[in-house]
Design a protein around this motif. Structure first.
Motif, PDB file in Angstrom:
ATOM      1  N   TRP A 144       0.845  -1.189   0.000  1.00 37.15           N
ATOM      2  CA  TRP A 144       0.000   0.000   0.000  1.00 37.15           C
ATOM      3  C   TRP A 144       0.880   1.239   0.000  1.00 37.15           C
ATOM      4  O   TRP A 144       2.038   1.216   0.422  1.00 37.15           O
ATOM      5  CB  TRP A 144      -0.962   0.012   1.187  1.00 37.15           C
ATOM      6  N   ILE A 145       0.312   2.326  -0.502  1.00 33.67           N
ATOM      7  CA  ILE A 145       1.001   3.612  -0.564  1.00 33.67           C
ATOM      8  C   ILE A 145       0.030   4.694  -0.129  1.00 33.67           C
ATOM      9  O   ILE A 145      -1.160   4.643  -0.461  1.00 33.67           O
ATOM     10  CB  ILE A 145       1.548   3.892  -1.989  1.00 33.67           C
ATOM     11  N   ARG A 146       0.503   5.664   0.629  1.00 35.42           N
ATOM     12  CA  ARG A 146      -0.350   6.754   1.099  1.00 35.42           C
ATOM     13  C   ARG A 146       0.480   8.021   1.256  1.00 35.42           C
ATOM     14  O   ARG A 146       1.712   7.975   1.361  1.00 35.42           O
ATOM     15  CB  ARG A 146      -1.002   6.393   2.432  1.00 35.42           C
ATOM     16  N   ALA A 147      -0.223   9.138   1.257  1.00 38.05           N
ATOM     17  CA  ALA A 147       0.409  10.447   1.405  1.00 38.05           C
ATOM     18  C   ALA A 147      -0.224  11.180   2.571  1.00 38.05           C
ATOM     19  O   ALA A 147      -1.427  11.043   2.831  1.00 38.05           O
ATOM     20  CB  ALA A 147       0.263  11.264   0.119  1.00 38.05           C
ATOM     21  N   GLU A 148       0.598  11.978   3.276  1.00 36.77           N
ATOM     22  CA  GLU A 148       0.127  12.757   4.409  1.00 36.77           C
ATOM     23  C   GLU A 148       1.052  13.939   4.620  1.00 36.77           C
ATOM     24  O   GLU A 148       2.184  13.941   4.131  1.00 36.77           O
ATOM     25  CB  GLU A 148       0.080  11.884   5.667  1.00 36.77           C
ATOM     26  N   PRO A 149       0.604  14.974   5.312  1.00 39.45           N
ATOM     27  CA  PRO A 149       1.490  16.114   5.586  1.00 39.45           C
ATOM     28  C   PRO A 149       2.716  15.685   6.386  1.00 39.45           C
ATOM     29  O   PRO A 149       2.619  14.881   7.313  1.00 39.45           O
ATOM     30  CB  PRO A 149       0.590  17.062   6.392  1.00 39.45           C
ATOM     31  N   ALA A 150       3.882  16.220   6.000  1.00 41.97           N
ATOM     32  CA  ALA A 150       5.134  15.848   6.647  1.00 41.97           C
ATOM     33  C   ALA A 150       5.482  16.825   7.754  1.00 41.97           C
ATOM     34  O   ALA A 150       5.055  17.988   7.748  1.00 41.97           O
ATOM     35  CB  ALA A 150       6.259  15.785   5.627  1.00 41.97           C
ATOM     36  N   SER A 151       6.269  16.351   8.712  1.00 39.90           N
ATOM     37  CA  SER A 151       6.713  17.223   9.813  1.00 39.90           C
ATOM     38  C   SER A 151       7.664  18.308   9.328  1.00 39.90           C
ATOM     39  O   SER A 151       7.817  19.346   9.982  1.00 39.90           O
ATOM     40  CB  SER A 151       7.397  16.375  10.895  1.00 39.90           C
ATOM     41  N   LEU A 152       8.298  18.120   8.165  1.00 39.03           N
ATOM     42  CA  LEU A 152       9.199  19.132   7.609  1.00 39.03           C
ATOM     43  C   LEU A 152       8.437  20.269   6.940  1.00 39.03           C
ATOM     44  O   LEU A 152       9.048  21.238   6.493  1.00 39.03           O
ATOM     45  CB  LEU A 152      10.152  18.484   6.594  1.00 39.03           C
ATOM     46  N   GLY A 153       7.119  20.134   6.838  1.00 36.27           N
ATOM     47  CA  GLY A 153       6.313  21.168   6.210  1.00 36.27           C
ATOM     48  C   GLY A 153       5.864  20.839   4.817  1.00 36.27           C
ATOM     49  O   GLY A 153       5.084  21.584   4.213  1.00 36.27           O
ATOM     50  N   GLY A 154       6.342  19.733   4.279  1.00 39.40           N
ATOM     51  CA  GLY A 154       5.960  19.347   2.929  1.00 39.40           C
ATOM     52  C   GLY A 154       5.045  18.128   2.923  1.00 39.40           C
ATOM     53  O   GLY A 154       4.077  18.059   3.677  1.00 39.40           O
ATOM     54  N   LEU A 155       5.426  17.171   2.101  1.00 34.93           N
ATOM     55  CA  LEU A 155       4.614  15.987   1.890  1.00 34.93           C
ATOM     56  C   LEU A 155       5.398  14.741   2.260  1.00 34.93           C
ATOM     57  O   LEU A 155       6.588  14.651   1.954  1.00 34.93           O
ATOM     58  CB  LEU A 155       4.178  15.920   0.414  1.00 34.93           C
ATOM     59  N   ALA A 156       4.735  13.794   2.912  1.00 34.14           N
ATOM     60  CA  ALA A 156       5.349  12.503   3.276  1.00 34.14           C
ATOM     61  C   ALA A 156       4.583  11.394   2.568  1.00 34.14           C
ATOM     62  O   ALA A 156       3.388  11.230   2.777  1.00 34.14           O
ATOM     63  CB  ALA A 156       5.337  12.291   4.776  1.00 34.14           C
ATOM     64  N   ILE A 157       5.311  10.675   1.719  1.00 30.88           N
ATOM     65  CA  ILE A 157       4.724   9.545   0.994  1.00 30.88           C
ATOM     66  C   ILE A 157       5.313   8.262   1.565  1.00 30.88           C
ATOM     67  O   ILE A 157       6.548   8.078   1.560  1.00 30.88           O
ATOM     68  CB  ILE A 157       4.959   9.646  -0.513  1.00 30.88           C
ATOM     69  N   SER A 158       4.463   7.380   2.066  1.00 30.51           N
ATOM     70  CA  SER A 158       4.905   6.118   2.690  1.00 30.51           C
ATOM     71  C   SER A 158       4.506   4.954   1.788  1.00 30.51           C
ATOM     72  O   SER A 158       3.372   4.897   1.291  1.00 30.51           O
ATOM     73  CB  SER A 158       4.280   5.959   4.070  1.00 30.51           C
ATOM     74  N   VAL A 159       5.436   4.023   1.621  1.00 31.71           N
ATOM     75  CA  VAL A 159       5.221   2.820   0.825  1.00 31.71           C
ATOM     76  C   VAL A 159       5.496   1.618   1.722  1.00 31.71           C
ATOM     77  O   VAL A 159       6.562   1.558   2.366  1.00 31.71           O
ATOM     78  CB  VAL A 159       6.108   2.791  -0.426  1.00 31.71           C
ATOM     79  N   SER A 160       4.570   0.685   1.769  1.00 28.29           N
ATOM     80  CA  SER A 160       4.748  -0.536   2.568  1.00 28.29           C
ATOM     81  C   SER A 160       4.671  -1.737   1.639  1.00 28.29           C
ATOM     82  O   SER A 160       3.693  -1.906   0.907  1.00 28.29           O
ATOM     83  CB  SER A 160       3.676  -0.639   3.649  1.00 28.29           C
ATOM     84  N   LEU A 161       5.721  -2.561   1.667  1.00 23.52           N
ATOM     85  CA  LEU A 161       5.790  -3.745   0.824  1.00 23.52           C
ATOM     86  C   LEU A 161       6.014  -4.969   1.711  1.00 23.52           C
ATOM     87  O   LEU A 161       6.839  -4.929   2.634  1.00 23.52           O
ATOM     88  CB  LEU A 161       6.937  -3.632  -0.192  1.00 23.52           C
ATOM     89  N   PRO A 162       5.323  -6.067   1.464  1.00 23.16           N
ATOM     90  CA  PRO A 162       5.487  -7.253   2.294  1.00 23.16           C
ATOM     91  C   PRO A 162       6.829  -7.922   2.037  1.00 23.16           C
ATOM     92  O   PRO A 162       7.298  -8.024   0.903  1.00 23.16           O
ATOM     93  CB  PRO A 162       4.320  -8.159   1.877  1.00 23.16           C
ATOM     94  N   ILE A 163       7.465  -8.365   3.116  1.00 25.16           N
ATOM     95  CA  ILE A 163       8.739  -9.081   3.019  1.00 25.16           C
ATOM     96  C   ILE A 163       8.432 -10.565   2.924  1.00 25.16           C
ATOM     97  O   ILE A 163       7.743 -11.130   3.779  1.00 25.16           O
ATOM     98  CB  ILE A 163       9.622  -8.799   4.245  1.00 25.16           C
ATOM     99  N   ARG A 164       8.927 -11.220   1.884  1.00 25.84           N
ATOM    100  CA  ARG A 164       8.689 -12.637   1.680  1.00 25.84           C
ATOM    101  C   ARG A 164      10.009 -13.368   1.536  1.00 25.84           C
ATOM    102  O   ARG A 164      10.909 -12.865   0.907  1.00 25.84           O
ATOM    103  CB  ARG A 164       7.810 -12.869   0.430  1.00 25.84           C
TER     104      ARG A 164
END
Length: 476
Positions: free
Chosen positions: A456-476
């Motif tokens: 999954w991937i999502r975006a949210e406001p970052a603590s630095l004042g910009g944008l934080a994009i997080s990517v989660s990938l399953p480890i297999r």
């Protein structure tokens, strides 16, 4: 005639409404239950009534047995007891039986057996040796009703009576018919009540179904703003909520499709307009055909080529046309290499990159697509971060998930804007100046790549004042 009716019923069976089917089902079930109940009640009544008659007969035999015991003591035996005496005792001491008529034939005007014969038929008396004393024994599969004749604690005889197999007297038959008629009336009343209740219940049950059918019909006509919005807590309520969600999704899809067409038109129109203007200027002699004009037109052609390539990649990823070759890889090493390749671009954009990586993050994925994912995320941050800016890239492992985060400095985005970043051609800029040269398709492609890797991937406001994009990938 019967064949014609059957044919008509067969042709019209498929158009029977759901309400009619429910009513027929309710009435049919009620009819089956009532029929079974009526038959069981009838059987139980006759059985109980015969048991009651046998109980009365048992009590009567015990009384007659006592009278026979007294007669046995008085007479000193069974010599004075015959069928006439037994009939008189069974009938009771009130009425005396007349002496039997002489001769072999009944008197004139009398038909059938003498009166005392009906009293002793099915009832007989035997002595202590089992010899018949009086009465008429009958063959019955059921055990007879018996009462012992006791004299001074010795059984000198036994009075037997055949149990009743069916209702015989007119009074018993009339009572049975009355009970049956009453049961039939109750059954008819219950059937009518079931028809009335099933009709009302069917209306109440099908009311939400009809509303849902109206909603689905409205959606087929393109009226996606139709909402049911009923606070029900059953399966129909869940279905209504799903239909409302479907209508909302379709409405959003239509809106997105309209925005998509408008954005595509704008994206294609801008470079083609510039190319057309420059070509007309060269043709009219306003501008000379030199290397500077060729480079300008080549830049617009390159923009068109990038836009077409992005659209092609996005369409392939949407329909699952991108080929993925999954193999073991080290995600930490892959991110490190891709970040290093953007050092020069980051310096030119005035963005400082801070990298936090573990030694190794083994993953099973497509290295080419994951490189495209990282490249798009880095390019997005460099394009939309004001200089001097910062970009923090971190990779960690949480609960068997590889979490990759890109957090940059201002400008930022609101929560509502973050929810739309992964839509094709969506940009945070209100103008269409394209200062960064992008088409707004990179994040949409990233989303499809992550989904293909079951992440999954999502975006949210970052603590630095910009944008934080997080990517989660399953480890297999």
């Amino acid at each position: 005639m019967a064949e014609a009716v059957a044919m008509i019923i067969g042709r019209n069976a498929h158009i029977m409404s759901l309400a009619s089917k429910l009513i027929l089902a309710f009435v049919g079930v009620t009819l089956v239950v009532l029929s079974a109940t009526l038959l069981l009640a009838r059987w139980s009544f006759e059985r109980g009534f015969l048991e009651y008659v046998d109980a009365v007969q048992q009590s009567r035999l015990e009384q007659v047995a006592q009278e026979l015991a007294e007669r046995f003591q008085q007479d000193g035996g069974w010599q004075q007891v015959d069928s006439v005496v037994l009939a008189r005792l069974l009938r009771g001491p009130v009425t005396e039986l007349p002496p039997p008529p002489r001769g072999d034939h009944p008197p004139l005007g009398h038909a059938g057996p003498p009166p005392h014969q009906h009293q002793v038929q099915g009832t007989w008396l035997i002595d202590h040796q089992g010899q018949l004393v009086a009465g008429q024994p009958t063959d019955s599969l059921k055990a007879p009703i018996t009462a012992g004749v006791w004299v001074q604690d010795q059984e000198v005889g036994r009075l037997n009576s055949a149990p009743r197999q069916a209702l015989e007297s007119p009074q018993e038959t009339a009572f049975s018919r009355q009970q049956f008629s009453t049961s039939v009336l109750i059954a008819l009343f219950s059937l009518g009540l079931a028809l009335l209740v099933s009709t009302q219940l069917t209306r109440r049950l099908l009311a939400p179904v009809r509303r849902m059918a109206s909603g689905v019909h409205a959606m087929t006509q393109g009226e996606f703003q139709y909402r049911l919005a009923e606070p029900r807590r059953d399966e129909l309520g869940a279905l209504m909520a799903d239909l409302d969600h479907l209508a909302e999704t379709l409405e959003q899809g239509r809106s997105a499709r309209q925005r998509w067409l408008a954005s595509i038109s704008h994206e294609l129109r801008t470079p083609t307009t510039i190319l057309t203007g420059e070509l007309e200027a060269i043709r009219d002699g306003i501008r000379p055909l030199d290397l500077e004009q060729i480079d300008s037109m080549a830049a617009e052609v390159a923009r068109l080529r990038r836009l077409i390539d992005d659209l092609y990649q996005l369409s392939l990823s949407d329909v699952g046309g991108l080929r993925y070759q999954f193999a073991p890889l080290d995600l930490a090493e892959l991110v490190k290499q891709r970040i290093a390749s953007f050092d020069e671009a980051a310096k030119q954009a005035g963005v400082a990159i801070a990298l936090t990586l573990p030694e190794s993050v083994p993953l099973h994925g497509d290295a080419t697509r994951l490189q495209q994912l990282v490249d798009n995320l880095i390019s997005n941050s460099l394009a939309y971060t004001d200089p001097p800016g910062r970009l923090q890239v971190s990779l960690s492992v949480r609960s068997k998930q590889a979490v990759l985060v890109f957090a940059d400095s201002s400008p930022g985005a609101t929560e509502d804007e973050c929810q739309q970043l992964f839509e094709p051609l969506y940009r945070l800029e209100p103008s269409r100046s394209r200062r960064a040269g992008g088409a707004g398709l990179g994040l949409a492609i990233c989303h499809n790549i992550v989904v293909a890797h079951r992440g999954w991937i999502r975006a949210e406001p970052a603590s630095l004042g910009g944008l934080a994009i997080s990517v989660s990938l399953p480890i297999r």
